[in-house]
Scaffold this motif. Sequence first.
Motif, PDB file in Angstrom:
ATOM      1  N   PRO A   1      12.627  13.275  25.612  1.00  0.00           N
ATOM      2  CA  PRO A   1      14.049  13.231  25.230  1.00  0.00           C
ATOM      3  C   PRO A   1      14.290  12.167  24.169  1.00  0.00           C
ATOM      4  N   LEU A   2      15.128  12.506  23.213  1.00  0.00           N
ATOM      5  CA  LEU A   2      15.394  11.604  22.094  1.00  0.00           C
ATOM      6  C   LEU A   2      16.002  10.303  22.617  1.00  0.00           C
ATOM      7  N   SER A   3      15.433   9.184  22.219  1.00  0.00           N
ATOM      8  CA  SER A   3      15.968   7.899  22.667  1.00  0.00           C
ATOM      9  C   SER A   3      15.707   6.865  21.576  1.00  0.00           C
ATOM     10  N   LYS A   4      16.141   5.649  21.851  1.00  0.00           N
ATOM     11  CA  LYS A   4      15.991   4.556  20.882  1.00  0.00           C
ATOM     12  C   LYS A   4      14.559   4.431  20.360  1.00  0.00           C
ATOM     13  N   ARG A   5      13.599   4.717  21.245  1.00  0.00           N
ATOM     14  CA  ARG A   5      12.191   4.580  20.841  1.00  0.00           C
ATOM     15  C   ARG A   5      11.873   5.424  19.612  1.00  0.00           C
ATOM     16  N   HIS A   6      12.634   6.507  19.437  1.00  0.00           N
ATOM     17  CA  HIS A   6      12.347   7.394  18.314  1.00  0.00           C
ATOM     18  C   HIS A   6      13.027   6.956  17.015  1.00  0.00           C
ATOM     19  N   GLY A   7      13.719   5.828  17.053  1.00  0.00           N
ATOM     20  CA  GLY A   7      14.413   5.361  15.841  1.00  0.00           C
ATOM     21  C   GLY A   7      15.906   5.620  15.956  1.00  0.00           C
ATOM     22  N   ALA A   8      16.533   5.861  14.809  1.00  0.00           N
ATOM     23  CA  ALA A   8      17.990   6.026  14.802  1.00  0.00           C
ATOM     24  C   ALA A   8      18.405   7.242  15.623  1.00  0.00           C
ATOM     25  N   THR A   9      19.395   7.062  16.500  1.00  0.00           N
ATOM     26  CA  THR A   9      19.930   8.194  17.269  1.00  0.00           C
ATOM     27  C   THR A   9      21.459   8.201  17.244  1.00  0.00           C
ATOM     28  N   ARG A  10      22.055   7.076  16.889  1.00  0.00           N
ATOM     29  CA  ARG A  10      23.517   7.023  16.907  1.00  0.00           C
ATOM     30  C   ARG A  10      24.070   7.385  15.528  1.00  0.00           C
ATOM     31  N   VAL A  11      25.222   8.029  15.536  1.00  0.00           N
ATOM     32  CA  VAL A  11      25.847   8.434  14.270  1.00  0.00           C
ATOM     33  C   VAL A  11      26.032   7.217  13.363  1.00  0.00           C
ATOM     34  N   ALA A  12      26.469   6.103  13.969  1.00  0.00           N
ATOM     35  CA  ALA A  12      26.711   4.900  13.165  1.00  0.00           C
ATOM     36  C   ALA A  12      25.436   4.431  12.460  1.00  0.00           C
ATOM     37  N   GLU A  13      24.297   4.643  13.100  1.00  0.00           N
ATOM     38  CA  GLU A  13      23.043   4.218  12.461  1.00  0.00           C
ATOM     39  C   GLU A  13      22.739   5.073  11.228  1.00  0.00           C
ATOM     40  N   PHE A  14      23.006   6.365  11.336  1.00  0.00           N
ATOM     41  CA  PHE A  14      22.762   7.234  10.178  1.00  0.00           C
ATOM     42  C   PHE A  14      23.721   6.892   9.042  1.00  0.00           C
ATOM     43  N   ARG A  15      24.967   6.609   9.426  1.00  0.00           N
ATOM     44  CA  ARG A  15      25.938   6.200   8.409  1.00  0.00           C
ATOM     45  C   ARG A  15      25.439   4.924   7.734  1.00  0.00           C
ATOM     46  N   GLY A  16      24.945   3.973   8.538  1.00  0.00           N
ATOM     47  CA  GLY A  16      24.435   2.707   8.026  1.00  0.00           C
ATOM     48  C   GLY A  16      23.237   2.887   7.096  1.00  0.00           C
ATOM     49  N   MET A  17      22.493   3.959   7.312  1.00  0.00           N
ATOM     50  CA  MET A  17      21.322   4.223   6.465  1.00  0.00           C
ATOM     51  C   MET A  17      21.721   4.854   5.135  1.00  0.00           C
TER      52      MET A  17
END
Length: 456
Positions: free
Chosen positions: A240-256
């Motif tokens: 299951p997708l989790s923090k271990r896989h890197g960005a998972t939150r919308v805000a993180e993608f926006r930040g990228m």
Amino acid sequence: MVRVRFAPSPTGNLHIGNTRTALLNYLLARREAGSFILRIEDTDIERSEAVYEDSIKEDLKWLSLEWDEGPYRQSDRLDIYRSHAQSLLDKHLAYKCFCSKEQLDKEREEAVRRGRPPRYSGACRHLTEEKVVDLESDGTPFVIRFKSLERRISFRDEIRGEMTFPPDHVDDFIIIKTDGTPSYNFAAVIDDLLMDITHVIRGSDHLSNTPKQIMLFVAMGREAPVYAHHSLLIGADRKPLSKRHGATRVAEFRGMGILPEALLNYLAIIGRKVDKEVQDRPELLDSFSLRRLSASDSVFDLEKLLWLNKEYLRKMDAGCLLDRLELPSDFRERVALLRENAATLNEIRSHLKIFDEVAVEEDALAYLAAIHCAQNTISRLKQIFDRDGKDFDEIFNSFKTESPFPRKEQMMLLRIAITGRKSGPPLKEVYRLIPKHIILSRIEWLAKNLYDSSSA
Ligand code: GLU
């Protein structure tokens, strides 16, 4: 008329799994000219926080997933759930249960020991009315449980097809907790019913709740909505997708520096066969169908998202791109050049430093420091620039004849001297846009720092 809802619990930020749920609901609503309702499921008082509700709304707005109704907040509707629970009690479709936590734990352990699924025994189903009154007047805490229907539950899932659950799948589950708040299953059903929800689209992690919810609809004499349980997003390791896989939150993608339209495009085509991967909103709406979604879990692929983002950056209207970067119009030419091979807004922002920051990047400096005679070459380059600093081809030709490196290295040296970086847009074009005094200062900076780093 189609009425769908997105019902996040404000116990954390919006992540992409949930965003996909919101998007699938949104697409169905828009495609069918229906309504998309936002409902905040905040009855878990301990874990819910207003800041998360705000951030979920902010993220939905950033994604332009506008809701038509709501947000309804379950914590504002506690009386509604209680009165519906009372009417189930009145009709003997529910009962008060006074079993203590210790008793229930014991039952559960016993069940596990016998290799049976833990189920409530139904002990309090048979309490006499006098006994109930006694216990209540003694102040014994209680919950309200639904009398589960002893029958098989079948329904047609729009994504998974025919689903059947055996009679013992559902026990007498709690609808109102000891503190008077509703359980998730109960509040969700009452709301789906009162809000006239026609389609419930949610993750397959909720599949085992559905028979309970359907039983409640049956008990209340109402037809259940259509259900569609979509697959979950997983990492490349199939977990299951989790923090271990890197960005998972919308805000993180926006930040990228990912564009909302690229993120939505990706989430809309994941788990689906498509003829065309880049699809704008009208195209996504046009091709949308719940039945086309795969029932098996889908791997979230960041590379694919970055690729899509790059496509969107390239075709975006120039003025619009400047707005997204919050830059004035005199940046138009620079941005037009940089967008060609940038995958994110952040990459464009970072490359903009080429035009006004003199210092050379660490890895570029290390590259030069490792080259034999780089120091001399840089001094030579300075002379060349002083002499024929206008035309790139002239500079390149002089440099070629005056320095001893193979062409590839010469280009790299020039690139670093001109832009301060090892990679970037076509050198000739970028050279045209960089103020000449910046290039000269950069070469001077290099002459000094290269000496420092090679003698260190
Ligand atoms: N609050 C639930 C969740 O966030 C909603 C489930 C549903 O859509 O019924 O998972």
